[in-house]
Design an enzyme around this catalytic site. Structure first.
Site, PDB file in Angstrom:
ATOM      1  N   PHE A  35      63.724 -57.093-121.234  1.00 33.51           N
ATOM      2  CA  PHE A  35      62.523 -57.707-120.680  1.00 33.51           C
ATOM      3  C   PHE A  35      62.329 -57.307-119.224  1.00 33.51           C
ATOM      4  O   PHE A  35      63.259 -57.401-118.414  1.00 33.51           O
ATOM      5  CB  PHE A  35      62.618 -59.235-120.744  1.00 33.51           C
ATOM      6  CG  PHE A  35      62.398 -59.818-122.117  1.00 33.51           C
ATOM      7  CD1 PHE A  35      61.137 -60.233-122.521  1.00 33.51           C
ATOM      8  CD2 PHE A  35      63.463 -59.953-122.991  1.00 33.51           C
ATOM      9  CE1 PHE A  35      60.948 -60.768-123.787  1.00 33.51           C
ATOM     10  CE2 PHE A  35      63.280 -60.484-124.263  1.00 33.51           C
ATOM     11  CZ  PHE A  35      62.010 -60.894-124.660  1.00 33.51           C
ATOM     12  N   ASP A  36      61.128 -56.891-118.892  1.00 33.17           N
ATOM     13  CA  ASP A  36      60.736 -56.784-117.496  1.00 33.17           C
ATOM     14  C   ASP A  36      60.710 -58.200-116.907  1.00 33.17           C
ATOM     15  O   ASP A  36      60.688 -59.188-117.656  1.00 33.17           O
ATOM     16  CB  ASP A  36      59.347 -56.123-117.428  1.00 33.17           C
ATOM     17  CG  ASP A  36      58.823 -56.027-116.017  1.00 33.17           C
ATOM     18  OD1 ASP A  36      59.571 -55.605-115.126  1.00 33.17           O
ATOM     19  OD2 ASP A  36      57.643 -56.394-115.800  1.00 33.17           O
ATOM     20  N   LEU A  37      60.685 -58.303-115.588  1.00 38.57           N
ATOM     21  CA  LEU A  37      60.692 -59.627-114.947  1.00 38.57           C
ATOM     22  C   LEU A  37      59.309 -60.012-114.426  1.00 38.57           C
ATOM     23  O   LEU A  37      58.649 -60.898-114.971  1.00 38.57           O
ATOM     24  CB  LEU A  37      61.722 -59.636-113.809  1.00 38.57           C
ATOM     25  CG  LEU A  37      61.853 -60.935-113.014  1.00 38.57           C
ATOM     26  CD1 LEU A  37      62.204 -62.114-113.916  1.00 38.57           C
ATOM     27  CD2 LEU A  37      62.899 -60.770-111.907  1.00 38.57           C
ATOM     28  N   ASP A  38      58.840 -59.329-113.379  1.00 37.80           N
ATOM     29  CA  ASP A  38      57.555 -59.667-112.760  1.00 37.80           C
ATOM     30  C   ASP A  38      56.396 -59.315-113.689  1.00 37.80           C
ATOM     31  O   ASP A  38      56.264 -58.172-114.129  1.00 37.80           O
ATOM     32  CB  ASP A  38      57.386 -58.911-111.431  1.00 37.80           C
ATOM     33  CG  ASP A  38      58.482 -59.258-110.433  1.00 37.80           C
ATOM     34  OD1 ASP A  38      58.725 -60.451-110.215  1.00 37.80           O
ATOM     35  OD2 ASP A  38      59.096 -58.322-109.871  1.00 37.80           O
TER      36      ASP A  38
ATOM     37  N   ASP B 165      54.837 -55.510-118.856  1.00 38.85           N
ATOM     38  CA  ASP B 165      53.389 -55.629-118.624  1.00 38.85           C
ATOM     39  C   ASP B 165      52.767 -54.413-117.958  1.00 38.85           C
ATOM     40  O   ASP B 165      51.548 -54.352-117.822  1.00 38.85           O
ATOM     41  CB  ASP B 165      53.096 -56.856-117.754  1.00 38.85           C
ATOM     42  CG  ASP B 165      53.608 -56.681-116.324  1.00 38.85           C
ATOM     43  OD1 ASP B 165      54.801 -56.331-116.165  1.00 38.85           O
ATOM     44  OD2 ASP B 165      52.826 -56.868-115.375  1.00 38.85           O
TER      45      ASP B 165
END
Length: 228
Positions: free
Chosen positions: A23-26, A180
């Protein structure tokens, strides 16, 4: 054969069969636009550089800091100075200026309960990422947190995904990248991972589709279906 019908010697058979999820964070787990854009603006002000409109600053969320500042300051020493100013404010305040997207925690807990291994793979520097995850109610679900090095030697998504594969000792065919921005999808494609582009962050459908996202999710709850 175990009493429950599983193979002897396999304590967690379901977990072995489930994909590992990066998973990406921001823009994927947290809405961090206030902290990031305010820290960028702070750095630009300290560098006596004009601060762009908020819409422009939002587009800078995702790439590494040096990627963001390099076109503005050209000279490596000045780029490092800008990065230093950004971190100055982020260390003091910016790291906690975020909110968790609705449904994210429930989706993560569902995926974890199914036996998926979870990791965070972010261009944010690793110490900051670890500090943020340590203060989130679901931070303990992640097996590892892979972020950029402080000196920038590891900062682009292909490098970060490669480091995640190395640390977790998994094959790309066993993994998904969820993020995203186009960088998340490009990092996944570089290594042959499957990918999901999320539409509640900062990239948008056109960017993610053009980057080659395998699937799109409009809200976090959809992840539990797409990854079933």
């Amino acid at each position: 054969m175990n009493p429950d019908g599983t193979q002897a010697g396999s304590a967690h058979p379901a977990r072995e069969e489930r994909a590992t999820l990066f998973f990406d964070l921001d823009g994927t787990l947290i809405d961090s636009q206030v902290g990031i854009t305010t820290c960028i603006a702070y750095a630009l002000q300290k560098m006596e550089h004009p601060v762009p409109a908020r819409e422009t600053l939002l587009g800078w969320i995702g790439p590494s800091l040096r990627t963001t500042f390099a076109p503005l300051f050209i000279e490596p020493a000045r780029v490092e100075q800008a990065v230093g100013y950004y971190r100055e404010r982020f260390d003091a305040e910016g790291w906690r200026e975020h909110t968790v997207y609705p449904q994210v925690e429930d989706a993560l807990r569902t995926l974890h309960a199914r036996g998926h291994r979870l990791a965070v793979v972010t261009a944010k520097n690793e110490p900051h990422a670890r500090r943020i995850l340590a203060h989130l109610p679901f931070g303990g679900l992640f097996e590892d947190i892979i972020g950029s090095t402080l000196d920038g030697s590891r900062s682009h998504k292909p490098e970060l995904v490669g480091e995640a594969l190395r640390r977790l000792q998994v094959s790309p065919t066993q993994c998904w990248m969820i993020g995203d921005r186009r960088m998340d999808i490009e990092g996944a494609r570089h290594h042959g991972l499957r990918s999901i582009g999320v539409l509640w962050g900062f990239g948008g459908e056109a960017e993610l589709t053009e980057a080659g996202a395998g699937q799109l999710a409009r809200e976090p709850v959809q992840l539990t279906t797409l990854l079933a």
